[in-house]
Structure formats: structure tokens, C-alpha cells
Write a protein that holds these residues in place. Structure first.
Motif, mmCIF file in Angstrom:
data_model
loop_
_atom_site.group_PDB
_atom_site.id
_atom_site.type_symbol
_atom_site.label_atom_id
_atom_site.label_comp_id
_atom_site.label_asym_id
_atom_site.label_seq_id
_atom_site.Cartn_x
_atom_site.Cartn_y
_atom_site.Cartn_z
ATOM 1 N N ALA A 170 110.181 75.012 32.436
ATOM 2 C CA ALA A 170 109.692 76.367 32.226
ATOM 3 C C ALA A 170 108.186 76.289 31.995
ATOM 4 C CB ALA A 170 110.380 76.993 31.022
ATOM 5 N N ASP A 171 107.496 77.368 32.294
ATOM 6 C CA ASP A 171 106.038 77.357 32.153
ATOM 7 C C ASP A 171 105.608 76.991 30.731
ATOM 8 O OD1 ASP A 171 105.318 80.108 34.467
ATOM 9 O OD2 ASP A 171 105.638 77.968 34.793
ATOM 10 N N PHE A 172 106.333 77.491 29.731
ATOM 11 C CA PHE A 172 105.933 77.219 28.349
ATOM 12 C C PHE A 172 106.130 75.760 27.965
ATOM 13 C CE2 PHE A 172 110.093 76.579 26.617
ATOM 14 C CZ PHE A 172 110.932 77.427 27.303
ATOM 15 N N ALA A 173 106.936 75.038 28.744
ATOM 16 C CA ALA A 173 107.240 73.646 28.430
ATOM 17 C C ALA A 173 106.299 72.664 29.129
ATOM 18 C CB ALA A 173 108.678 73.335 28.810
ATOM 19 N N LYS A 174 105.676 73.113 30.185
ATOM 20 C CA LYS A 174 104.822 72.218 30.970
ATOM 21 C C LYS A 174 103.660 71.685 30.120
ATOM 22 C CE LYS A 174 105.918 74.433 35.376
ATOM 23 N NZ LYS A 174 105.419 75.281 36.501
ATOM 24 N N GLY A 175 103.490 70.384 30.158
ATOM 25 C CA GLY A 175 102.415 69.752 29.411
ATOM 26 C C GLY A 175 102.733 69.428 27.966
ATOM 27 N N ARG A 176 103.820 70.006 27.446
ATOM 28 C CA ARG A 176 104.185 69.734 26.045
ATOM 29 C C ARG A 176 105.541 69.037 25.933
ATOM 30 N NH1 ARG A 176 105.037 73.890 22.390
ATOM 31 N NH2 ARG A 176 105.926 75.227 24.031
ATOM 32 N N PHE A 177 106.460 69.377 26.812
ATOM 33 C CA PHE A 177 107.819 68.834 26.750
ATOM 34 C C PHE A 177 108.035 67.872 27.917
ATOM 35 C CE2 PHE A 177 109.735 72.923 24.672
ATOM 36 C CZ PHE A 177 108.849 72.796 23.624
ATOM 37 N N THR A 178 108.853 66.851 27.675
ATOM 38 C CA THR A 178 109.208 65.908 28.727
ATOM 39 C C THR A 178 110.714 65.677 28.700
ATOM 40 O OG1 THR A 178 107.068 64.782 28.528
ATOM 41 C CG2 THR A 178 108.834 63.614 29.686
ATOM 42 N N ILE A 179 111.345 65.890 29.835
ATOM 43 C CA ILE A 179 112.785 65.643 29.945
ATOM 44 C C ILE A 179 112.993 64.287 30.603
ATOM 45 C CG2 ILE A 179 113.032 66.804 32.191
ATOM 46 C CD1 ILE A 179 115.771 67.844 31.177
ATOM 47 N N SER A 180 113.992 63.569 30.139
ATOM 48 C CA SER A 180 114.325 62.285 30.730
ATOM 49 C C SER A 180 115.837 62.091 30.644
ATOM 50 C CB SER A 180 113.594 61.142 30.022
ATOM 51 O OG SER A 180 113.943 61.090 28.654
ATOM 52 N N GLU A 206 117.160 86.496 24.775
ATOM 53 C CA GLU A 206 118.102 85.919 25.718
ATOM 54 C C GLU A 206 117.893 84.414 25.830
ATOM 55 O OE1 GLU A 206 118.679 89.769 28.715
ATOM 56 O OE2 GLU A 206 117.867 87.888 29.463
ATOM 57 N N ARG A 207 118.957 83.744 26.243
ATOM 58 C CA ARG A 207 118.856 82.311 26.482
ATOM 59 C C ARG A 207 117.924 82.063 27.662
ATOM 60 N NH1 ARG A 207 124.258 78.710 26.349
ATOM 61 N NH2 ARG A 207 124.340 79.914 24.404
ATOM 62 N N GLU A 208 117.057 81.068 27.525
ATOM 63 C CA GLU A 208 116.125 80.757 28.595
ATOM 64 C C GLU A 208 116.123 79.265 28.888
ATOM 65 O OE1 GLU A 208 112.128 81.796 27.486
ATOM 66 O OE2 GLU A 208 112.237 80.732 25.567
ATOM 67 N N GLY A 209 115.842 78.940 30.126
ATOM 68 C CA GLY A 209 115.766 77.548 30.520
ATOM 69 C C GLY A 209 114.521 76.882 29.985
ATOM 70 N N VAL A 210 114.641 75.611 29.648
ATOM 71 C CA VAL A 210 113.517 74.823 29.151
ATOM 72 C C VAL A 210 113.145 73.759 30.173
ATOM 73 C CG1 VAL A 210 112.674 73.336 27.326
ATOM 74 C CG2 VAL A 210 114.228 75.221 26.772
ATOM 75 N N ALA A 211 114.105 72.919 30.531
ATOM 76 C CA ALA A 211 113.863 71.845 31.487
ATOM 77 C C ALA A 211 115.190 71.357 32.026
ATOM 78 C CB ALA A 211 113.101 70.695 30.831
ATOM 79 N N SER A 212 115.147 70.794 33.229
ATOM 80 C CA SER A 212 116.365 70.257 33.829
ATOM 81 C C SER A 212 116.020 69.052 34.686
ATOM 82 C CB SER A 212 117.084 71.321 34.652
ATOM 83 O OG SER A 212 116.265 71.768 35.716
#
Length: 121
Positions: free
Chosen positions: A58-68, A41-47
């Protein structure tokens, strides 16, 4: 009519980095990224809200991904580091005209076509 155009998807080795970009043709109050892997299913990453606030990951994105975001350019970006094969998916840009709405796909009316990210081990 709102149009979202993503770019930046690519194939990379595990441990690598990518930067996704998305530009909107009209104003919005929030923008975000979602992803969908084959058979999942589609899942949220960052907003993020266009004023730079209300950032969520999303928990899997914390510390690795940065939204700007760049409000003047009506653009949102996703810097992805330390990628692993589980990050392989089509990444979709999303936008809404309500603050805080882009954290949930249920509240997002505008979607991009998606950009493919493939991470090999």
C-alpha cells in the motif's frame, strides 16, 4: 483446515519499529497483511507470493514496511519501521491458494485472528 497465527503486535512509541510474524498450518500460494483501525474499513498493507515474487505494498507502507516470507516455515513477516499513530490498528495475516491473490481482501479465503499494534505519540 487452514489456520493462520500472528504474533509480534505491541505498543510502541512513534518512530519505533515492530516485526509481525504469521505462520500457516497448510500450504498457500500467497500471504499478506491487512489492517483495520477502529471505525475504518480493513485495508491491505502488503502481500507476497510464497516464491518471493509479486510483492505489493500500500502507498502508506512503501519505504517504511518490508514484507518477507519463508516458504519452508510457511511464514510471512512484516517489518514495520518509522511507525506513527496512524498505523495503530489490528493487523491480520491472510493467505490464499492462488498466486497474486493476497493483494485484495476479496480474493483471500484464509484469515488470522489479528494482532494489535498501538503507536503512541
Amino acid at each position: 483446515q487452514m489456520k493462520l497465527v500472528e504474533s509480534g503486535g505491541d505498543s510502541v512509541q512513534a518512530g519505533g519499529s515492530l516485526r509481525l510474524s504469521c505462520s500457516a498450518s497448510q500450504y498457500s500460494y500467497c500471504m499478506g497483511w491487512f489492517r483495520q483501525a477502529p471505525g475504518k474499513e480493513r485495508e491491505g498493507v502488503a502481500s507476497i507470493d510464497v516464491n518471493g515474487g509479486n510483492i505489493k505494498y500500500a502507498d502508506f507502507a512503501k519505504g517504511r514496511f518490508t514484507i518477507s516470507q519463508d516458504n519452508a516455515k510457511r511464514s510471512v513477516y512484516l517489518q514495520m519501521n518509522s511507525l506513527n499513530p496512524e498505523d495503530t490498528a489490528t493487523y491480520y495475516c491472510a493467505a490464499a491458494r492462488k498466486y497474486g491473490a493476497c493483494a485484495s481482501s476479496d480474493h483471500v479465503p484464509y484469515w488470522g485472528q489479528g494482532t494489535q499494534v498501538t503507536v503512541s505519540s
